[in-house]
Design a protein around this motif. Structure first.
Motif, short mmCIF file in Angstrom:
data_model
loop_
_atom_site.label_atom_id
_atom_site.label_comp_id
_atom_site.label_asym_id
_atom_site.label_seq_id
_atom_site.Cartn_x
_atom_site.Cartn_y
_atom_site.Cartn_z
N ARG A 1 0.84 -1.22 0.00
CA ARG A 1 0.00 0.00 0.00
C ARG A 1 0.86 1.25 0.00
O ARG A 1 0.56 2.23 -0.68
N ASP B 1 1.95 1.72 -3.51
CA ASP B 1 0.86 1.98 -4.45
C ASP B 1 0.12 3.29 -4.20
O ASP B 1 -0.30 3.94 -5.14
N GLU B 2 -0.03 3.66 -2.96
CA GLU B 2 -0.83 4.84 -2.64
C GLU B 2 -0.03 6.13 -2.69
O GLU B 2 -0.61 7.21 -2.70
#
Length: 78
Positions: free
Chosen positions: A65, A68-69
């Motif tokens: 995450r 990706d974020e």
């Protein structure tokens, strides 16, 4: 890749590695998240081939995450 992924001790070691491309980091972390790396009778743990000890799947997913974020934690990782 000059360093085999089994040398990483924790998912954030992968995510913080300075010379790995983001796509390579994601591929390594995805392999760790795979059910193939699940510890028998302990589905919340993953132990990739060659790893010294299991890691919680939550740590693997958190590292993914972060990449990706583009979160503050993730942006500091790349």
């Amino acid at each position: 890749m000059s360093q085999p992924f089994s040398r990483f001790l924790h998912p954030f070691d992968v995510a913080r590695h300075p010379s790995l491309e983001p796509e390579v980091k994601r591929a390594i972390l995805a392999s760790w998240a795979s059910d193939r790396s699940a510890v028998k009778d302990h589905p919340a743990l993953r132990k990739p081939p060659g790893a010294q000890r299991p890691v919680p799947i939550d740590d693997v997913l958190a590292a993914m995450r972060a990449l990706d974020e583009g979160s503050p934690e993730g942006s500091a990782l790349q």
